[in-house]
Scaffold this motif. Structure first.
Motif, PDB file in Angstrom:
ATOM      1  N   THR A   1      -4.098  16.304   5.523  1.00 52.05           N
ATOM      2  CA  THR A   1      -4.406  17.439   6.531  1.00 52.05           C
ATOM      3  C   THR A   1      -3.005  17.372   7.184  1.00 52.05           C
ATOM      4  OG1 THR A   1      -5.061  15.279   8.022  1.00 52.05           O
ATOM      5  CG2 THR A   1      -6.803  16.347   6.565  1.00 52.05           C
ATOM      6  N   PRO A   2      -2.878  17.996   8.358  1.00 55.13           N
ATOM      7  CA  PRO A   2      -1.891  18.023   9.070  1.00 55.13           C
ATOM      8  C   PRO A   2      -1.550  16.740   9.677  1.00 55.13           C
ATOM      9  CG  PRO A   2      -3.017  20.033   9.747  1.00 55.13           C
ATOM     10  CD  PRO A   2      -3.813  19.114   8.592  1.00 55.13           C
ATOM     11  N   ALA A   3      -2.597  15.956   9.897  1.00 53.16           N
ATOM     12  CA  ALA A   3      -2.179  14.616  10.689  1.00 53.16           C
ATOM     13  C   ALA A   3      -2.049  13.383   9.752  1.00 53.16           C
ATOM     14  CB  ALA A   3      -3.563  14.425  11.507  1.00 53.16           C
ATOM     15  N   ALA A   4      -2.536  13.598   8.336  1.00 55.14           N
ATOM     16  CA  ALA A   4      -2.799  12.134   7.491  1.00 55.14           C
ATOM     17  C   ALA A   4      -2.618  12.463   6.275  1.00 55.14           C
ATOM     18  CB  ALA A   4      -4.446  12.125   7.805  1.00 55.14           C
TER      19      ALA A   4
ATOM     20  N   LEU B   1       0.744  -1.355   0.073  1.00 54.56           N
ATOM     21  CA  LEU B   1      -0.017  -0.002   0.124  1.00 54.56           C
ATOM     22  C   LEU B   1       0.732   1.225  -0.035  1.00 54.56           C
ATOM     23  CD1 LEU B   1      -2.462  -1.144   2.719  1.00 54.56           C
ATOM     24  CD2 LEU B   1      -3.057  -1.416   0.356  1.00 54.56           C
ATOM     25  N   MET B   2       0.728   2.237  -0.862  1.00 57.94           N
ATOM     26  CA  MET B   2       1.067   3.660  -0.482  1.00 57.94           C
ATOM     27  C   MET B   2       0.250   4.245   0.033  1.00 57.94           C
ATOM     28  SD  MET B   2       1.023   6.822  -1.656  1.00 57.94           S
ATOM     29  CE  MET B   2       2.050   7.434  -0.026  1.00 57.94           C
ATOM     30  N   THR B   3       0.436   4.261   1.190  1.00 55.14           N
ATOM     31  CA  THR B   3      -0.522   5.034   2.246  1.00 55.14           C
ATOM     32  C   THR B   3       0.213   5.631   3.649  1.00 55.14           C
ATOM     33  OG1 THR B   3      -2.758   4.921   3.283  1.00 55.14           O
ATOM     34  CG2 THR B   3      -1.359   3.028   3.336  1.00 55.14           C
ATOM     35  N   GLY B   4      -0.165   6.586   4.199  1.00 53.27           N
ATOM     36  CA  GLY B   4       0.278   6.641   5.418  1.00 53.27           C
ATOM     37  C   GLY B   4       1.482   7.793   5.717  1.00 53.27           C
ATOM     38  N   ALA B   5       1.737   7.925   7.111  1.00 53.05           N
ATOM     39  CA  ALA B   5       3.039   8.720   7.351  1.00 53.05           C
ATOM     40  C   ALA B   5       3.114   8.492   8.812  1.00 53.05           C
ATOM     41  CB  ALA B   5       2.620  10.226   6.962  1.00 53.05           C
TER      42      ALA B   5
ATOM     43  N   GLY C   1       9.625  23.043  -2.352  1.00 54.54           N
ATOM     44  CA  GLY C   1       9.718  23.522  -3.663  1.00 54.54           C
ATOM     45  C   GLY C   1      10.640  23.060  -4.568  1.00 54.54           C
ATOM     46  N   ALA C   2      11.586  21.924  -4.163  1.00 52.13           N
ATOM     47  CA  ALA C   2      12.733  21.366  -4.967  1.00 52.13           C
ATOM     48  C   ALA C   2      12.278  20.466  -6.182  1.00 52.13           C
ATOM     49  CB  ALA C   2      13.709  20.589  -4.121  1.00 52.13           C
ATOM     50  N   GLY C   3      10.975  19.989  -5.912  1.00 42.68           N
ATOM     51  CA  GLY C   3      10.515  19.088  -6.890  1.00 42.68           C
ATOM     52  C   GLY C   3       9.064  18.412  -6.142  1.00 42.68           C
ATOM     53  N   HIS C   4       8.623  17.369  -6.833  1.00 43.60           N
ATOM     54  CA  HIS C   4       7.477  16.693  -6.213  1.00 43.60           C
ATOM     55  C   HIS C   4       7.794  15.281  -5.884  1.00 43.60           C
ATOM     56  CE1 HIS C   4       6.729  15.864 -10.570  1.00 43.60           C
ATOM     57  NE2 HIS C   4       6.220  14.979 -10.165  1.00 43.60           N
ATOM     58  N   PRO C   5       7.214  14.582  -4.770  1.00 46.41           N
ATOM     59  CA  PRO C   5       7.270  13.292  -4.570  1.00 46.41           C
ATOM     60  C   PRO C   5       6.525  12.566  -5.588  1.00 46.41           C
ATOM     61  CG  PRO C   5       6.163  14.057  -2.963  1.00 46.41           C
ATOM     62  CD  PRO C   5       6.384  15.269  -3.928  1.00 46.41           C
ATOM     63  N   LEU C   6       7.238  11.443  -5.889  1.00 48.52           N
ATOM     64  CA  LEU C   6       6.494  10.374  -6.837  1.00 48.52           C
ATOM     65  C   LEU C   6       6.052   9.272  -6.050  1.00 48.52           C
ATOM     66  CD1 LEU C   6       5.801   9.957  -9.696  1.00 48.52           C
ATOM     67  CD2 LEU C   6       7.953   8.859 -10.190  1.00 48.52           C
ATOM     68  N   HIS C   7       4.941   9.253  -5.455  1.00 44.79           N
ATOM     69  CA  HIS C   7       4.382   8.430  -4.572  1.00 44.79           C
ATOM     70  C   HIS C   7       4.080   7.028  -5.108  1.00 44.79           C
ATOM     71  CE1 HIS C   7       3.629  11.820  -1.846  1.00 44.79           C
ATOM     72  NE2 HIS C   7       2.883  12.317  -2.689  1.00 44.79           N
ATOM     73  N   ASP C   8       3.189   6.733  -5.982  1.00 47.25           N
ATOM     74  CA  ASP C   8       2.696   5.680  -6.308  1.00 47.25           C
ATOM     75  C   ASP C   8       3.566   4.491  -7.087  1.00 47.25           C
ATOM     76  OD1 ASP C   8       0.355   6.152  -4.864  1.00 47.25           O
ATOM     77  OD2 ASP C   8      -0.757   6.668  -6.795  1.00 47.25           O
ATOM     78  N   PRO C   9       4.440   4.954  -7.842  1.00 47.21           N
ATOM     79  CA  PRO C   9       5.482   4.136  -8.405  1.00 47.21           C
ATOM     80  C   PRO C   9       6.449   3.210  -7.511  1.00 47.21           C
ATOM     81  CG  PRO C   9       5.263   6.239  -9.814  1.00 47.21           C
ATOM     82  CD  PRO C   9       4.692   6.562  -8.612  1.00 47.21           C
ATOM     83  N   CYS C  10       6.619   4.061  -6.372  1.00 47.42           N
ATOM     84  CA  CYS C  10       7.332   3.479  -5.172  1.00 47.42           C
ATOM     85  C   CYS C  10       6.777   2.035  -4.621  1.00 47.42           C
ATOM     86  CB  CYS C  10       7.648   4.232  -3.940  1.00 47.42           C
ATOM     87  SG  CYS C  10       8.566   5.929  -4.327  1.00 47.42           S
ATOM     88  N   ALA C  11       5.570   2.185  -4.709  1.00 48.19           N
ATOM     89  CA  ALA C  11       5.007   0.674  -4.480  1.00 48.19           C
ATOM     90  C   ALA C  11       5.113  -0.588  -5.360  1.00 48.19           C
ATOM     91  CB  ALA C  11       3.341   0.913  -4.173  1.00 48.19           C
TER      92      ALA C  11
ATOM     93  N   LEU D   1       4.735   8.479   3.184  1.00 45.59           N
ATOM     94  CA  LEU D   1       5.194   9.720   2.646  1.00 45.59           C
ATOM     95  C   LEU D   1       6.633  10.019   2.967  1.00 45.59           C
ATOM     96  CD1 LEU D   1       2.513  12.344   3.730  1.00 45.59           C
ATOM     97  CD2 LEU D   1       2.545  11.321   1.568  1.00 45.59           C
ATOM     98  N   GLU D   2       7.219   9.466   4.109  1.00 47.40           N
ATOM     99  CA  GLU D   2       8.616   9.410   4.351  1.00 47.40           C
ATOM    100  C   GLU D   2       9.439   8.774   3.295  1.00 47.40           C
ATOM    101  OE1 GLU D   2       6.270  10.362   8.120  1.00 47.40           O
ATOM    102  OE2 GLU D   2       6.178   8.920   6.613  1.00 47.40           O
ATOM    103  N   LEU D   3       8.922   7.805   2.754  1.00 50.84           N
ATOM    104  CA  LEU D   3       9.729   7.198   1.971  1.00 50.84           C
ATOM    105  C   LEU D   3       9.489   7.664   0.373  1.00 50.84           C
ATOM    106  CD1 LEU D   3       9.602   4.805  -0.555  1.00 50.84           C
ATOM    107  CD2 LEU D   3      11.452   4.478   1.008  1.00 50.84           C
ATOM    108  N   THR D   4       8.218   8.164   0.156  1.00 53.00           N
ATOM    109  CA  THR D   4       8.262   8.666  -1.207  1.00 53.00           C
ATOM    110  C   THR D   4       8.721  10.271  -1.370  1.00 53.00           C
ATOM    111  OG1 THR D   4       6.109   9.703  -0.827  1.00 53.00           O
ATOM    112  CG2 THR D   4       5.979   7.283  -1.556  1.00 53.00           C
TER     113      THR D   4
END
Length: 308
Positions: free
Chosen positions: A159-162, A148-152, A231-241, A188-191
């Motif tokens: 949100t600040p929490a999620a 799962l690509m989810t969580g932090a 602002g250095a770039g954007h994280p590529l979340h889902d392909p990490c899974a 999120l820490e990984l992505t």
């Protein structure tokens, strides 16, 4: 041998890259794509999924699923994905979706699988996968792993929490974490380590390739940089899974006890990730902690270049 997989998604810019990475990777045998609302409404995410697969020449069935979470409603993220879900990058219309509903199709796929055979990849709110397993829990014995690509474990991005997927349907995520099968979380820490920069986009473009690679680079170039990451770039979340299954040597993981916060308060969707055994809870997930980012983007470019 190729690992049989099912991808549940809500395309979504990064979902598009994830689907193309899976299709370009011979280590994986993509058997089914199921779709929910999330990054955009279901009508949009379903059309996007069909277009993404059709551009790659894939005939993998695409099945529509949940248009809302188990409780409440989905709220799309137009700031990142735009109203069309693909950052305004047009794709040719895809094949019509397959008939039926995602949860039914997932159960059918699991019934046809051997024990611990099918890997479920969730890169969307967890609604479709949770509906399938909650309504026929015995099918969990056919699942090899849920990725799962989810969580932090820290601050969220919705949100600040999620994180977005967890916040969209925390009850469904809880179902998967309690299903009794191996779960790997890409948080999120990984992505954040998979940071898309102009230099990395240029390196992928330089590989040549076909329409999928060009569309992927256009999507990557159009997605706005992350304020959360300076602002250095954007994280590529889902392909990490997907990359976790294709090249696990690029990652390090740690077992953790993960609890998802429900309710209606400001903490809804927070994933409480105990990586250090501070509670008495047994680990119920492996959490991906570090990524070889250069190796990840080299893999991504090489696999995108294989596609039409």
């Amino acid at each position: 041998m190729s690992r049989p997989i099912l991808i549940d998604c809500d395309p979504g810019t990064d979902d598009a890259i994830a689907l193309w990475l899976a299709l370009g990777s011979p280590e994986l045998d993509l058997q089914l794509v199921t779709v929910s609302g999330g990054n955009a409404g279901l009508d949009r995410t379903l059309a996007n999924a069909s277009a993404i697969l059709s551009l790659a020449g894939s005939e993998v069935p695409v099945v529509p699923g949940a248009d809302r979470p188990l409780m409440g409603r989905f709220t799309g993220d137009v700031r990142v994905h735009a109203a069309d879900g693909l950052a305004g990058v047009p794709l040719p219309r895809g094949r019509p979706p397959a008939p039926g509903l995602a949860a039914d199709a997932i159960r059918t796929a699991l019934r046809g699988a051997g024990p611990e055979e099918l890997t479920l990849i969730g890169i969307a709110p967890a609604t479709n996968l949770a509906l399938a397993l909650a309504t026929e829990p015995a099918l969990a014995s056919r699942v090899r792993e849920i990725v799962l690509m989810t969580g932090a474990w820290g601050e969220g991005n919705w949100t600040p929490a999620a994180e977005f997927n967890a916040a969209s349907d925390p009850e469904a995520l809880s179902v998967l974490l309690m299903a009794g099968v191996p779960v790997t979380l890409v948080t999120l820490e990984l992505t954040a380590q998979a940071l898309v920069t102009p230099e990395r986009i240029s390196a992928i473009r330089a590989r040549g390739g076909g329409a999928c690679l060009r569309a992927a680079c256009d999507i990557l170039a159009t997605t706005p940089p992350s304020r959360r990451l300076g602002g250095a770039g954007h994280p590529l979340h889902d392909p990490c899974a997907i990359a976790w299954l294709v090249a696990p040597a690029l990652f390090s993981t740690r077992p953790a006890a993960v609890l998802v916060e429900g309710g209606s308060g400001p903490g809804r969707g927070r994933t409480h990730v105990d990586r250090w055994g501070r509670t008495s809870a047994d680990p119920n997930a492996a959490v991906a902690e570090t990524l070889d980012a250069d190796g990840f983007f080299a893999l991504l470019g090489e696999r995108l270049a294989r596609l039409p």
